[in-house]
Design an enzyme around this catalytic site. Structure first.
Site, PDB file in Angstrom:
ATOM      1  N   LYS A 134      27.434   0.667 -14.477  1.00  0.00           N
ATOM      2  CA  LYS A 134      26.249   1.413 -14.031  1.00  0.00           C
ATOM      3  C   LYS A 134      26.646   2.888 -13.995  1.00  0.00           C
ATOM      4  CE  LYS A 134      24.271   3.240 -10.961  1.00  0.00           C
ATOM      5  NZ  LYS A 134      23.863   4.671 -11.016  1.00  0.00           N
ATOM      6  N   GLU A 191      33.505  18.295   1.119  1.00  0.00           N
ATOM      7  CA  GLU A 191      33.663  18.455  -0.321  1.00  0.00           C
ATOM      8  C   GLU A 191      32.432  19.170  -0.882  1.00  0.00           C
ATOM      9  OE1 GLU A 191      33.495  14.884  -2.723  1.00  0.00           O
ATOM     10  OE2 GLU A 191      35.148  15.629  -3.940  1.00  0.00           O
TER      11      GLU A 191
HETATM   12  P1  NAD Z   1      27.873   9.370  -5.712  1.00  0.00           P
HETATM   13  O1  NAD Z   1      28.679   8.597  -4.726  1.00  0.00           O
HETATM   14  O2  NAD Z   1      26.617   9.993  -5.262  1.00  0.00           O
HETATM   15  O3  NAD Z   1      27.473   8.442  -6.954  1.00  0.00           O
HETATM   16  C1  NAD Z   1      28.445   7.736  -7.687  1.00  0.00           C
HETATM   17  C2  NAD Z   1      27.792   6.526  -8.318  1.00  0.00           C
HETATM   18  O4  NAD Z   1      27.337   5.667  -7.268  1.00  0.00           O
HETATM   19  C3  NAD Z   1      26.575   6.848  -9.180  1.00  0.00           C
HETATM   20  O5  NAD Z   1      26.554   5.977 -10.290  1.00  0.00           O
HETATM   21  C4  NAD Z   1      25.428   6.543  -8.234  1.00  0.00           C
HETATM   22  O6  NAD Z   1      24.234   6.185  -8.899  1.00  0.00           O
HETATM   23  C5  NAD Z   1      25.974   5.371  -7.462  1.00  0.00           C
HETATM   24  N1  NAD Z   1      25.339   5.185  -6.154  1.00  0.00           N
HETATM   25  C6  NAD Z   1      24.773   6.139  -5.374  1.00  0.00           C
HETATM   26  N2  NAD Z   1      24.254   5.567  -4.258  1.00  0.00           N
HETATM   27  C7  NAD Z   1      24.516   4.247  -4.337  1.00  0.00           C
HETATM   28  C8  NAD Z   1      24.223   3.134  -3.496  1.00  0.00           C
HETATM   29  N3  NAD Z   1      23.555   3.279  -2.357  1.00  0.00           N
HETATM   30  N4  NAD Z   1      24.650   1.915  -3.896  1.00  0.00           N
HETATM   31  C9  NAD Z   1      25.327   1.756  -5.040  1.00  0.00           C
HETATM   32  N5  NAD Z   1      25.604   2.762  -5.898  1.00  0.00           N
HETATM   33  C10 NAD Z   1      25.206   3.997  -5.544  1.00  0.00           C
HETATM   34  O7  NAD Z   1      28.872  10.436  -6.334  1.00  0.00           O
HETATM   35  P2  NAD Z   1      28.572  11.515  -7.452  1.00  0.00           P
HETATM   36  O8  NAD Z   1      27.787  12.619  -6.827  1.00  0.00           O
HETATM   37  O9  NAD Z   1      28.039  10.861  -8.665  1.00  0.00           O
HETATM   38  O10 NAD Z   1      30.053  12.003  -7.819  1.00  0.00           O
HETATM   39  C11 NAD Z   1      30.750  12.928  -7.086  1.00  0.00           C
HETATM   40  C12 NAD Z   1      31.775  12.253  -6.197  1.00  0.00           C
HETATM   41  O11 NAD Z   1      32.691  11.492  -6.986  1.00  0.00           O
HETATM   42  C13 NAD Z   1      32.627  13.273  -5.478  1.00  0.00           C
HETATM   43  O12 NAD Z   1      32.762  12.880  -4.135  1.00  0.00           O
HETATM   44  C14 NAD Z   1      33.956  13.184  -6.207  1.00  0.00           C
HETATM   45  O13 NAD Z   1      35.069  13.587  -5.450  1.00  0.00           O
HETATM   46  C15 NAD Z   1      34.020  11.756  -6.557  1.00  0.00           C
HETATM   47  N6  NAD Z   1      34.984  11.518  -7.635  1.00  0.00           N
HETATM   48  C16 NAD Z   1      36.157  10.888  -7.326  1.00  0.00           C
HETATM   49  C17 NAD Z   1      37.112  10.671  -8.331  1.00  0.00           C
HETATM   50  C18 NAD Z   1      38.400   9.955  -8.036  1.00  0.00           C
HETATM   51  O14 NAD Z   1      39.042   9.506  -8.973  1.00  0.00           O
HETATM   52  N7  NAD Z   1      38.806   9.829  -6.778  1.00  0.00           N
HETATM   53  C19 NAD Z   1      36.847  11.080  -9.630  1.00  0.00           C
HETATM   54  C20 NAD Z   1      35.633  11.713  -9.906  1.00  0.00           C
HETATM   55  C21 NAD Z   1      34.699  11.918  -8.905  1.00  0.00           C
END
Ligand code: NAD
Length: 499
Positions: free
Chosen positions: A190, A400
Protein backbone atom coordinates in the site's frame (compact mmCIF):
# COMPACT_ATOMS: atom_id res chain seq x y z
CA UNK A 1 24.67 6.58 -29.17
CA UNK A 2 21.92 9.02 -28.23
CA UNK A 3 23.58 11.73 -26.16
CA UNK A 4 20.63 14.13 -26.19
CA UNK A 5 19.56 15.22 -22.72
CA UNK A 6 15.93 14.36 -21.98
CA UNK A 7 13.52 17.26 -22.18
CA UNK A 8 11.78 16.51 -18.89
CA UNK A 9 9.21 19.30 -19.18
CA UNK A 10 8.09 18.02 -22.58
CA UNK A 11 7.92 14.44 -21.34
CA UNK A 12 6.02 15.50 -18.23
CA UNK A 13 3.27 17.00 -20.38
CA UNK A 14 2.57 13.75 -22.20
CA UNK A 15 3.32 11.05 -19.65
CA UNK A 16 0.50 8.52 -19.35
CA UNK A 17 -0.78 7.82 -15.85
CA UNK A 18 -2.53 4.56 -15.01
CA UNK A 19 -3.71 4.75 -11.40
CA UNK A 20 -5.48 1.40 -11.23
CA UNK A 21 -4.44 -1.22 -8.67
CA UNK A 22 -2.38 -4.27 -9.63
CA UNK A 23 -4.07 -7.39 -8.25
CA UNK A 24 -3.61 -10.96 -9.47
CA UNK A 25 -1.51 -9.79 -12.40
CA UNK A 26 -4.13 -7.37 -13.71
CA UNK A 27 -4.77 -3.65 -13.63
CA UNK A 28 -8.14 -3.07 -11.98
CA UNK A 29 -10.27 -0.17 -10.83
CA UNK A 30 -11.36 0.02 -7.19
CA UNK A 31 -14.39 -2.06 -6.19
CA UNK A 32 -16.29 1.14 -5.35
CA UNK A 33 -15.22 2.73 -8.64
CA UNK A 34 -13.91 5.68 -6.65
CA UNK A 35 -10.65 7.45 -7.40
CA UNK A 36 -8.63 10.25 -5.87
CA UNK A 37 -6.70 12.97 -7.69
CA UNK A 38 -2.96 12.57 -7.89
CA UNK A 39 -1.63 16.14 -7.62
CA UNK A 40 1.90 17.18 -8.54
CA UNK A 41 3.54 19.40 -5.90
CA UNK A 42 5.63 20.99 -8.65
CA UNK A 43 2.76 23.11 -9.97
CA UNK A 44 -0.40 21.82 -8.32
CA UNK A 45 -1.66 20.17 -11.49
CA UNK A 46 -3.66 16.94 -11.43
CA UNK A 47 -1.55 14.16 -12.94
CA UNK A 48 -4.35 11.64 -13.08
CA UNK A 49 -6.93 9.63 -11.17
CA UNK A 50 -5.80 6.87 -8.83
CA UNK A 51 -7.94 3.98 -7.60
CA UNK A 52 -9.19 4.67 -4.09
CA UNK A 53 -8.61 1.23 -2.62
CA UNK A 54 -10.46 0.33 0.57
CA UNK A 55 -11.36 -2.81 2.54
CA UNK A 56 -12.85 -4.73 -0.42
CA UNK A 57 -9.84 -4.06 -2.63
CA UNK A 58 -7.44 -4.99 0.14
CA UNK A 59 -9.38 -8.20 0.72
CA UNK A 60 -9.13 -9.11 -2.97
CA UNK A 61 -5.39 -8.41 -2.96
CA UNK A 62 -4.75 -10.35 0.25
CA UNK A 63 -6.81 -13.33 -0.97
CA UNK A 64 -4.82 -13.28 -4.21
CA UNK A 65 -1.50 -13.13 -2.37
CA UNK A 66 -2.60 -15.82 0.10
CA UNK A 67 -3.53 -18.18 -2.74
CA UNK A 68 -0.23 -17.46 -4.48
CA UNK A 69 1.67 -18.23 -1.30
CA UNK A 70 -0.28 -21.35 -0.34
CA UNK A 71 -0.04 -23.02 -3.76
CA UNK A 72 3.73 -22.52 -3.73
CA UNK A 73 4.00 -20.92 -7.18
CA UNK A 74 6.77 -18.71 -5.79
CA UNK A 75 7.56 -19.86 -2.25
CA UNK A 76 8.37 -23.42 -3.36
CA UNK A 77 10.68 -22.43 -6.16
CA UNK A 78 14.37 -23.01 -5.52
CA UNK A 79 16.12 -19.86 -4.24
CA UNK A 80 18.24 -19.80 -7.42
CA UNK A 81 15.05 -19.64 -9.50
CA UNK A 82 13.65 -16.81 -7.44
CA UNK A 83 16.99 -15.06 -7.83
CA UNK A 84 16.74 -15.26 -11.60
CA UNK A 85 13.33 -13.57 -11.71
CA UNK A 86 14.29 -10.87 -9.23
CA UNK A 87 17.49 -10.07 -11.14
CA UNK A 88 15.45 -9.76 -14.33
CA UNK A 89 13.14 -7.39 -12.47
CA UNK A 90 16.08 -5.25 -11.31
CA UNK A 91 17.25 -5.04 -14.93
CA UNK A 92 13.80 -3.92 -16.05
CA UNK A 93 13.77 -1.23 -13.37
CA UNK A 94 17.07 0.10 -14.67
CA UNK A 95 15.88 -0.08 -18.26
CA UNK A 96 12.80 2.00 -17.28
CA UNK A 97 14.86 4.47 -15.24
CA UNK A 98 13.80 7.62 -17.07
CA UNK A 99 10.10 6.81 -16.87
CA UNK A 100 10.30 5.82 -13.19
CA UNK A 101 12.40 8.87 -12.30
CA UNK A 102 9.95 11.19 -14.02
CA UNK A 103 6.95 9.62 -12.28
CA UNK A 104 8.70 9.91 -8.90
CA UNK A 105 9.61 13.56 -9.44
CA UNK A 106 6.17 14.54 -10.74
CA UNK A 107 4.44 12.69 -7.92
CA UNK A 108 6.40 13.87 -4.88
CA UNK A 109 8.55 16.78 -6.06
CA UNK A 110 12.16 15.66 -5.64
CA UNK A 111 14.69 16.89 -8.21
CA UNK A 112 14.84 14.75 -11.34
CA UNK A 113 18.63 14.48 -11.05
CA UNK A 114 18.23 12.60 -7.77
CA UNK A 115 15.27 10.45 -8.85
CA UNK A 116 17.53 9.38 -11.68
CA UNK A 117 20.85 9.05 -9.86
CA UNK A 118 19.66 7.86 -6.44
CA UNK A 119 16.10 6.54 -6.28
CA UNK A 120 15.98 4.33 -9.37
CA UNK A 121 19.47 2.77 -9.05
CA UNK A 122 19.09 2.22 -5.29
CA UNK A 123 15.76 0.48 -5.88
CA UNK A 124 17.24 -1.82 -8.53
CA UNK A 125 20.33 -2.49 -6.41
CA UNK A 126 18.20 -3.42 -3.40
CA UNK A 127 16.15 -5.95 -5.38
CA UNK A 128 19.29 -7.39 -7.03
CA UNK A 129 21.19 -7.58 -3.73
CA UNK A 130 18.52 -9.68 -2.02
CA UNK A 131 18.20 -11.80 -5.15
CA UNK A 132 21.93 -12.46 -5.07
CA UNK A 133 21.91 -13.18 -1.35
CA UNK A 134 19.08 -15.66 -1.18
CA UNK A 135 20.84 -18.67 -2.74
CA UNK A 136 23.92 -18.18 -0.57
CA UNK A 137 22.36 -18.38 2.86
CA UNK A 138 22.62 -21.68 4.72
CA UNK A 139 20.48 -22.92 7.59
CA UNK A 140 21.89 -24.46 10.78
CA UNK A 141 22.31 -27.82 12.51
CA UNK A 142 22.42 -27.60 16.29
CA UNK A 143 25.23 -29.22 18.34
CA UNK A 144 22.90 -31.83 19.91
CA UNK A 145 23.65 -35.30 21.35
CA UNK A 146 24.22 -38.15 18.82
CA UNK A 147 20.71 -39.50 19.40
CA UNK A 148 19.07 -36.67 17.55
CA UNK A 149 19.46 -34.16 14.78
CA UNK A 150 18.07 -30.66 15.23
CA UNK A 151 17.64 -28.58 12.08
CA UNK A 152 17.19 -24.85 12.48
CA UNK A 153 15.63 -23.52 9.31
CA UNK A 154 14.12 -20.29 8.09
CA UNK A 155 10.79 -20.40 6.32
CA UNK A 156 8.92 -17.74 4.43
CA UNK A 157 6.26 -16.22 6.65
CA UNK A 158 3.37 -15.98 4.18
CA UNK A 159 1.62 -12.75 3.17
CA UNK A 160 3.44 -9.54 4.03
CA UNK A 161 1.58 -6.22 4.09
CA UNK A 162 3.94 -3.38 3.20
CA UNK A 163 2.82 0.18 4.01
CA UNK A 164 5.24 2.90 2.95
CA UNK A 165 5.63 6.70 2.96
CA UNK A 166 6.09 9.27 0.21
CA UNK A 167 9.60 10.60 0.78
CA UNK A 168 11.46 7.79 -1.03
CA UNK A 169 8.48 5.91 -2.49
CA UNK A 170 10.41 3.35 -4.56
CA UNK A 171 13.33 2.84 -2.19
CA UNK A 172 11.12 2.35 0.87
CA UNK A 173 9.03 -0.18 -1.06
CA UNK A 174 12.18 -1.98 -2.25
CA UNK A 175 13.52 -2.30 1.30
CA UNK A 176 10.43 -4.42 2.07
CA UNK A 177 10.02 -6.12 -1.30
CA UNK A 178 13.65 -7.23 -1.70
CA UNK A 179 13.97 -9.42 1.40
CA UNK A 180 10.28 -10.41 1.57
CA UNK A 181 10.05 -11.66 -2.01
CA UNK A 182 13.54 -13.19 -2.10
CA UNK A 183 12.61 -15.24 0.97
CA UNK A 184 9.52 -16.59 -0.86
CA UNK A 185 6.71 -14.50 0.62
CA UNK A 186 3.87 -12.81 -1.20
CA UNK A 187 3.47 -9.05 -0.68
CA UNK A 188 0.56 -6.61 -0.75
CA UNK A 189 1.97 -3.09 -1.00
CA UNK A 190 0.00 0.00 0.00
CA UNK A 191 1.94 3.04 -1.22
CA UNK A 192 1.34 6.50 0.20
CA UNK A 193 -1.69 8.28 -1.26
CA UNK A 194 0.75 11.15 -1.89
CA UNK A 195 3.04 9.10 -4.16
CA UNK A 196 1.37 5.97 -5.57
CA UNK A 197 2.58 6.04 -9.18
CA UNK A 198 5.97 4.31 -9.16
CA UNK A 199 4.75 1.42 -6.99
CA UNK A 200 2.16 0.55 -9.64
CA UNK A 201 4.80 0.59 -12.39
CA UNK A 202 7.18 -1.51 -10.28
CA UNK A 203 4.47 -4.18 -10.02
CA UNK A 204 3.96 -4.21 -13.79
CA UNK A 205 7.70 -4.55 -14.37
CA UNK A 206 7.84 -7.44 -11.88
CA UNK A 207 5.15 -9.27 -13.86
CA UNK A 208 7.07 -8.66 -17.09
CA UNK A 209 10.17 -10.10 -15.41
CA UNK A 210 8.31 -13.31 -14.64
CA UNK A 211 7.09 -12.86 -11.07
CA UNK A 212 3.98 -15.05 -10.90
CA UNK A 213 0.60 -13.31 -10.69
CA UNK A 214 -0.61 -12.54 -7.19
CA UNK A 215 2.82 -12.74 -5.56
CA UNK A 216 3.11 -8.96 -5.53
CA UNK A 217 -0.07 -6.88 -5.49
CA UNK A 218 -0.35 -3.10 -5.13
CA UNK A 219 -3.42 -1.34 -3.76
CA UNK A 220 -3.28 2.46 -3.71
CA UNK A 221 -5.53 4.31 -1.28
CA UNK A 222 -5.68 6.36 1.89
CA UNK A 223 -4.03 5.22 5.10
CA UNK A 224 -7.20 5.20 7.20
CA UNK A 225 -8.98 3.12 4.54
CA UNK A 226 -6.63 0.81 2.59
CA UNK A 227 -3.76 0.99 5.10
CA UNK A 228 -5.96 0.18 8.06
CA UNK A 229 -7.74 -2.65 6.22
CA UNK A 230 -4.40 -4.24 5.31
CA UNK A 231 -3.04 -4.02 8.85
CA UNK A 232 -6.25 -5.50 10.28
CA UNK A 233 -6.56 -8.31 7.73
CA UNK A 234 -6.51 -11.74 9.41
CA UNK A 235 -4.69 -13.39 6.49
CA UNK A 236 -1.71 -11.03 6.63
CA UNK A 237 1.19 -12.53 8.60
CA UNK A 238 3.36 -9.45 9.05
CA UNK A 239 3.32 -5.72 8.41
CA UNK A 240 6.46 -4.00 7.18
CA UNK A 241 5.70 -0.36 7.92
CA UNK A 242 7.69 2.78 7.25
CA UNK A 243 6.13 6.07 8.24
CA UNK A 244 5.37 8.29 11.19
CA UNK A 245 5.57 7.24 14.82
CA UNK A 246 1.90 8.20 15.16
CA UNK A 247 0.82 5.64 12.57
CA UNK A 248 3.40 3.08 13.79
CA UNK A 249 1.55 3.11 17.11
CA UNK A 250 -1.69 2.37 15.26
CA UNK A 251 -0.05 -0.53 13.44
CA UNK A 252 0.65 -2.17 16.80
CA UNK A 253 -2.98 -1.60 17.80
CA UNK A 254 -4.28 -3.14 14.55
CA UNK A 255 -2.15 -6.19 15.20
CA UNK A 256 -3.51 -6.50 18.74
CA UNK A 257 -7.07 -6.13 17.48
CA UNK A 258 -6.64 -8.75 14.73
CA UNK A 259 -4.34 -11.77 14.48
CA UNK A 260 -1.22 -10.57 16.37
CA UNK A 261 0.58 -10.30 13.06
CA UNK A 262 4.22 -9.29 13.37
CA UNK A 263 4.66 -5.52 13.11
CA UNK A 264 7.99 -4.05 12.01
CA UNK A 265 8.01 -0.29 12.35
CA UNK A 266 10.55 2.04 10.72
CA UNK A 267 9.49 5.42 12.09
CA UNK A 268 10.44 9.04 12.49
CA UNK A 269 13.66 10.69 13.57
CA UNK A 270 15.14 13.85 15.02
CA UNK A 271 18.77 13.04 14.44
CA UNK A 272 21.59 14.68 16.39
CA UNK A 273 24.74 16.00 14.72
CA UNK A 274 27.27 16.75 17.45
CA UNK A 275 30.32 18.89 16.63
CA UNK A 276 33.22 19.21 19.10
CA UNK A 277 35.91 21.90 18.92
CA UNK A 278 38.60 19.23 18.44
CA UNK A 279 37.18 18.44 15.02
CA UNK A 280 39.73 20.19 12.86
CA UNK A 281 37.58 21.32 9.93
CA UNK A 282 34.52 23.25 11.07
CA UNK A 283 33.76 24.27 7.49
CA UNK A 284 33.54 20.65 6.33
CA UNK A 285 31.30 19.74 9.26
CA UNK A 286 29.00 22.69 8.55
CA UNK A 287 28.82 21.98 4.81
CA UNK A 288 28.02 18.33 5.49
CA UNK A 289 25.27 19.31 7.93
CA UNK A 290 23.70 21.58 5.30
CA UNK A 291 24.00 19.04 2.48
CA UNK A 292 22.46 16.25 4.57
CA UNK A 293 19.73 18.47 6.01
CA UNK A 294 18.52 19.87 2.71
CA UNK A 295 18.83 16.70 0.63
CA UNK A 296 15.35 15.52 -0.44
CA UNK A 297 13.90 18.88 0.75
CA UNK A 298 14.63 17.85 4.34
CA UNK A 299 12.05 15.10 3.94
CA UNK A 300 14.39 12.37 5.19
CA UNK A 301 13.77 10.38 8.35
CA UNK A 302 17.49 10.58 9.18
CA UNK A 303 18.06 14.27 8.35
CA UNK A 304 20.38 15.94 10.90
CA UNK A 305 17.71 18.32 12.14
CA UNK A 306 19.27 18.91 15.59
CA UNK A 307 22.81 20.21 15.24
CA UNK A 308 24.69 20.50 18.56
CA UNK A 309 27.77 22.70 18.30
CA UNK A 310 30.28 23.57 20.99
CA UNK A 311 29.91 27.23 21.99
CA UNK A 312 33.53 28.04 21.08
CA UNK A 313 32.99 27.25 17.38
CA UNK A 314 29.25 27.91 17.09
CA UNK A 315 29.47 31.38 15.53
CA UNK A 316 31.76 30.16 12.77
CA UNK A 317 29.63 27.05 12.22
CA UNK A 318 26.40 29.07 11.95
CA UNK A 319 27.93 31.56 9.53
CA UNK A 320 29.03 28.70 7.25
CA UNK A 321 25.65 26.89 7.29
CA UNK A 322 23.83 30.19 6.79
CA UNK A 323 25.98 30.84 3.71
CA UNK A 324 25.57 27.26 2.45
CA UNK A 325 21.78 27.08 2.84
CA UNK A 326 20.90 29.43 -0.05
CA UNK A 327 22.87 27.16 -2.39
CA UNK A 328 20.00 24.69 -1.90
CA UNK A 329 17.37 27.27 -2.85
CA UNK A 330 14.49 25.27 -4.38
CA UNK A 331 14.14 25.22 -8.15
CA UNK A 332 12.01 23.48 -10.75
CA UNK A 333 12.38 19.75 -9.97
CA UNK A 334 12.24 18.99 -13.70
CA UNK A 335 15.33 21.12 -14.32
CA UNK A 336 18.34 18.79 -14.25
CA UNK A 337 20.40 21.42 -12.38
CA UNK A 338 17.99 21.74 -9.43
CA UNK A 339 19.35 20.67 -6.04
CA UNK A 340 16.21 21.00 -3.91
CA UNK A 341 12.66 20.42 -5.10
CA UNK A 342 9.08 20.78 -3.90
CA UNK A 343 7.51 19.85 -0.55
CA UNK A 344 5.21 16.89 -1.16
CA UNK A 345 1.84 18.66 -0.82
CA UNK A 346 0.08 21.70 0.53
CA UNK A 347 -0.64 20.09 3.90
CA UNK A 348 3.04 19.36 4.44
CA UNK A 349 3.96 22.85 3.23
CA UNK A 350 1.60 24.40 5.82
CA UNK A 351 3.02 22.13 8.51
CA UNK A 352 6.64 23.09 7.74
CA UNK A 353 5.78 26.83 7.66
CA UNK A 354 3.91 26.37 10.96
CA UNK A 355 7.07 24.95 12.55
CA UNK A 356 9.10 27.90 11.25
CA UNK A 357 6.61 30.26 12.88
CA UNK A 358 6.77 28.26 16.12
CA UNK A 359 10.58 28.44 16.17
CA UNK A 360 10.56 32.20 15.69
CA UNK A 361 7.84 32.77 18.31
CA UNK A 362 9.66 30.60 20.87
CA UNK A 363 12.70 32.87 20.48
CA UNK A 364 15.02 31.07 18.06
CA UNK A 365 16.75 33.27 15.48
CA UNK A 366 16.39 32.64 11.76
CA UNK A 367 19.95 32.71 10.39
CA UNK A 368 18.88 31.86 6.84
CA UNK A 369 15.67 31.24 4.86
CA UNK A 370 12.36 30.90 6.70
CA UNK A 371 9.88 31.59 3.93
CA UNK A 372 7.82 29.97 1.22
CA UNK A 373 9.31 30.41 -2.24
CA UNK A 374 8.43 30.01 -5.92
CA UNK A 375 4.78 30.79 -5.11
CA UNK A 376 4.16 31.82 -8.73
CA UNK A 377 4.84 28.22 -9.85
CA UNK A 378 1.65 27.01 -8.17
CA UNK A 379 3.80 24.43 -6.35
CA UNK A 380 4.92 24.03 -2.74
CA UNK A 381 8.45 25.25 -2.01
CA UNK A 382 10.21 26.33 1.19
CA UNK A 383 13.56 28.07 1.55
CA UNK A 384 16.34 26.09 3.20
CA UNK A 385 16.15 27.38 6.75
CA UNK A 386 18.65 27.61 9.62
CA UNK A 387 17.63 28.42 13.18
CA UNK A 388 20.31 29.53 15.63
CA UNK A 389 19.88 29.87 19.39
CA UNK A 390 17.56 26.86 19.62
CA UNK A 391 16.96 25.13 22.96
CA UNK A 392 16.37 21.39 23.02
CA UNK A 393 12.99 21.90 24.71
CA UNK A 394 11.59 24.03 21.87
CA UNK A 395 8.95 22.53 19.61
CA UNK A 396 11.30 22.71 16.57
CA UNK A 397 13.86 20.59 18.45
CA UNK A 398 11.37 18.05 19.83
CA UNK A 399 9.11 17.30 16.87
CA UNK A 400 9.94 15.91 13.47
CA UNK A 401 9.41 18.76 10.96
CA UNK A 402 10.13 16.76 7.82
CA UNK A 403 11.12 19.82 5.84
CA UNK A 404 14.28 21.87 5.18
CA UNK A 405 14.67 23.29 8.69
CA UNK A 406 17.87 22.95 10.76
CA UNK A 407 18.08 23.78 14.45
CA UNK A 408 21.49 24.74 15.89
CA UNK A 409 21.84 24.19 19.64
CA UNK A 410 24.95 25.28 21.53
CA UNK A 411 26.60 23.21 24.28
CA UNK A 412 29.46 23.61 26.75
CA UNK A 413 30.62 20.10 27.76
CA UNK A 414 30.73 16.59 26.30
CA UNK A 415 28.45 15.33 29.04
CA UNK A 416 25.88 18.01 28.24
CA UNK A 417 26.10 17.30 24.49
CA UNK A 418 25.43 13.58 24.96
CA UNK A 419 22.57 14.22 27.38
CA UNK A 420 20.93 16.72 25.00
CA UNK A 421 21.43 14.50 21.93
CA UNK A 422 19.81 11.57 23.74
CA UNK A 423 16.98 13.71 25.11
CA UNK A 424 14.55 12.85 22.31
CA UNK A 425 11.74 10.36 21.73
CA UNK A 426 13.61 9.28 18.64
CA UNK A 427 16.83 7.35 18.08
CA UNK A 428 17.22 6.78 14.35
CA UNK A 429 20.61 8.27 13.52
CA UNK A 430 23.31 10.48 15.05
CA UNK A 431 26.80 11.68 14.32
CA UNK A 432 29.79 12.81 16.30
CA UNK A 433 32.51 15.07 14.94
CA UNK A 434 35.82 14.89 16.79
CA UNK A 435 39.46 14.14 15.97
CA UNK A 436 40.06 12.96 19.53
CA UNK A 437 39.89 9.17 19.08
CA UNK A 438 38.79 8.52 22.63
CA UNK A 439 36.05 11.10 22.51
CA UNK A 440 34.82 9.92 19.10
CA UNK A 441 34.46 6.32 20.32
CA UNK A 442 33.10 7.32 23.73
CA UNK A 443 30.39 9.54 22.29
CA UNK A 444 29.54 7.12 19.44
CA UNK A 445 28.89 4.47 22.11
CA UNK A 446 26.86 6.82 24.26
CA UNK A 447 24.53 8.03 21.49
CA UNK A 448 21.27 6.07 21.53
CA UNK A 449 20.63 5.59 17.81
CA UNK A 450 20.43 2.78 15.28
CA UNK A 451 23.17 4.34 13.13
CA UNK A 452 26.00 6.55 14.39
CA UNK A 453 28.41 8.28 12.03
CA UNK A 454 31.83 9.55 13.00
CA UNK A 455 33.25 12.57 11.15
CA UNK A 456 30.83 12.15 8.24
CA UNK A 457 27.10 11.74 7.75
CA UNK A 458 26.33 10.36 4.32
CA UNK A 459 27.76 6.86 4.06
CA UNK A 460 25.00 4.45 3.16
CA UNK A 461 24.80 1.04 1.58
CA UNK A 462 22.34 -1.81 1.21
CA UNK A 463 24.87 -4.01 3.10
CA UNK A 464 24.25 -2.29 6.46
CA UNK A 465 21.14 -2.41 8.67
CA UNK A 466 18.97 0.68 8.99
CA UNK A 467 16.46 1.37 11.73
CA UNK A 468 15.97 3.00 15.06
CA UNK A 469 16.17 2.83 18.82
CA UNK A 470 13.33 4.09 21.01
CA UNK A 471 10.28 5.48 19.16
CA UNK A 472 12.10 5.39 15.81
CA UNK A 473 10.94 1.81 15.49
CA UNK A 474 11.93 -1.83 15.76
CA UNK A 475 13.49 -4.35 13.42
CA UNK A 476 15.92 -3.32 10.71
CA UNK A 477 15.59 -2.71 6.99
CA UNK A 478 18.50 -3.51 4.63
CA UNK A 479 21.36 -6.01 5.01
CA UNK A 480 20.92 -9.72 5.72
CA UNK A 481 19.24 -8.77 9.02
CA UNK A 482 16.12 -7.77 7.09
CA UNK A 483 15.46 -11.46 6.37
CA UNK A 484 14.71 -11.83 10.09
CA UNK A 485 11.54 -9.81 9.60
CA UNK A 486 10.08 -11.88 6.81
CA UNK A 487 11.01 -15.42 7.85
CA UNK A 488 10.01 -17.69 10.72
CA UNK A 489 12.64 -19.71 12.54
CA UNK A 490 11.77 -23.41 12.76
CA UNK A 491 13.40 -26.16 14.79
CA UNK A 492 12.95 -29.72 13.49
CA UNK A 493 14.02 -32.56 15.81
CA UNK A 494 14.84 -35.89 14.14
CA UNK A 495 15.49 -38.98 16.28
CA UNK A 496 18.46 -41.14 15.29
CA UNK A 497 18.16 -44.66 16.72
CA UNK A 498 21.24 -46.59 17.77
CA UNK A 499 22.26 -49.39 15.40
P1 NAD B 1 2.55 8.45 7.57
O1 NAD B 1 2.74 7.66 8.82
O2 NAD B 1 1.56 9.54 7.57
O3 NAD B 1 2.13 7.48 6.37
C1 NAD B 1 2.90 6.35 6.03
C2 NAD B 1 2.00 5.33 5.36
O4 NAD B 1 1.02 4.91 6.31
C3 NAD B 1 1.24 5.87 4.15
O5 NAD B 1 1.14 4.85 3.18
C4 NAD B 1 -0.13 6.17 4.75
O6 NAD B 1 -1.18 6.11 3.80
C5 NAD B 1 -0.27 5.06 5.76
N1 NAD B 1 -1.21 5.37 6.84
C6 NAD B 1 -1.54 6.60 7.31
N2 NAD B 1 -2.48 6.48 8.28
C7 NAD B 1 -2.74 5.16 8.42
C8 NAD B 1 -3.62 4.41 9.24
N3 NAD B 1 -4.43 5.01 10.12
N4 NAD B 1 -3.61 3.07 9.11
C9 NAD B 1 -2.80 2.46 8.24
N5 NAD B 1 -1.97 3.11 7.40
C10 NAD B 1 -1.93 4.45 7.50
O7 NAD B 1 4.00 8.96 7.17
P2 NAD B 1 4.40 9.82 5.90
O8 NAD B 1 3.98 11.23 6.16
O9 NAD B 1 3.96 9.16 4.66
O10 NAD B 1 6.00 9.69 5.94
C11 NAD B 1 6.80 10.45 6.75
C12 NAD B 1 7.25 9.67 7.96
O11 NAD B 1 7.96 8.49 7.56
C13 NAD B 1 8.24 10.46 8.79
O12 NAD B 1 7.89 10.32 10.15
C14 NAD B 1 9.56 9.78 8.50
O13 NAD B 1 10.53 9.92 9.50
C15 NAD B 1 9.15 8.37 8.33
N6 NAD B 1 10.17 7.61 7.61
C16 NAD B 1 10.91 6.69 8.31
C17 NAD B 1 11.92 5.96 7.66
C18 NAD B 1 12.72 4.93 8.39
O14 NAD B 1 13.34 4.11 7.73
N7 NAD B 1 12.74 4.93 9.72
C19 NAD B 1 12.14 6.16 6.31
C20 NAD B 1 11.36 7.10 5.62
C21 NAD B 1 10.37 7.81 6.28
Amino acid sequence: MDTAKPDWQARAKVIAIDGRAVIGGKRIASVSGETFACVSPIDGRVLGAVARGAAADIDAAVQSSRKAFDDGRWAKRAPAQRKKVLLAWAEKILAAKEELALLETLDMGKPIRYSLSVDVPSTARCIAWYAEAVDKIYDEIAPTPQSALALITREAMGVIGAVVPWNYPMIMAAWKLGPALAAGNSVVLKPSEKSPLTALRLAELALEAGLPEGVFNVVPGYGHEAGEALALHPMVDAIGFTGSTRVGRKMLEYSGRSNLKRVYNELGGKSAFVVFPDFEDVVRAAKTAAGSMYFNQGESCNAPSRVFVHESIADEFVSVVAAEAPKYQPGDPLDAATEMGAIVDETQLRSVLGYIDAGASEGARIASGGKRSRVESGGYFVEPTVFDGVRNDMKIAREEIFGPVMSVIRFKTEEEAVALANDSLYGLQASVWSHNINRAHRVARALRAGTVHVNQYDEDDITVPFGGFKQSGNGRDKSLHAFDKYTELKTTWIRIDAA
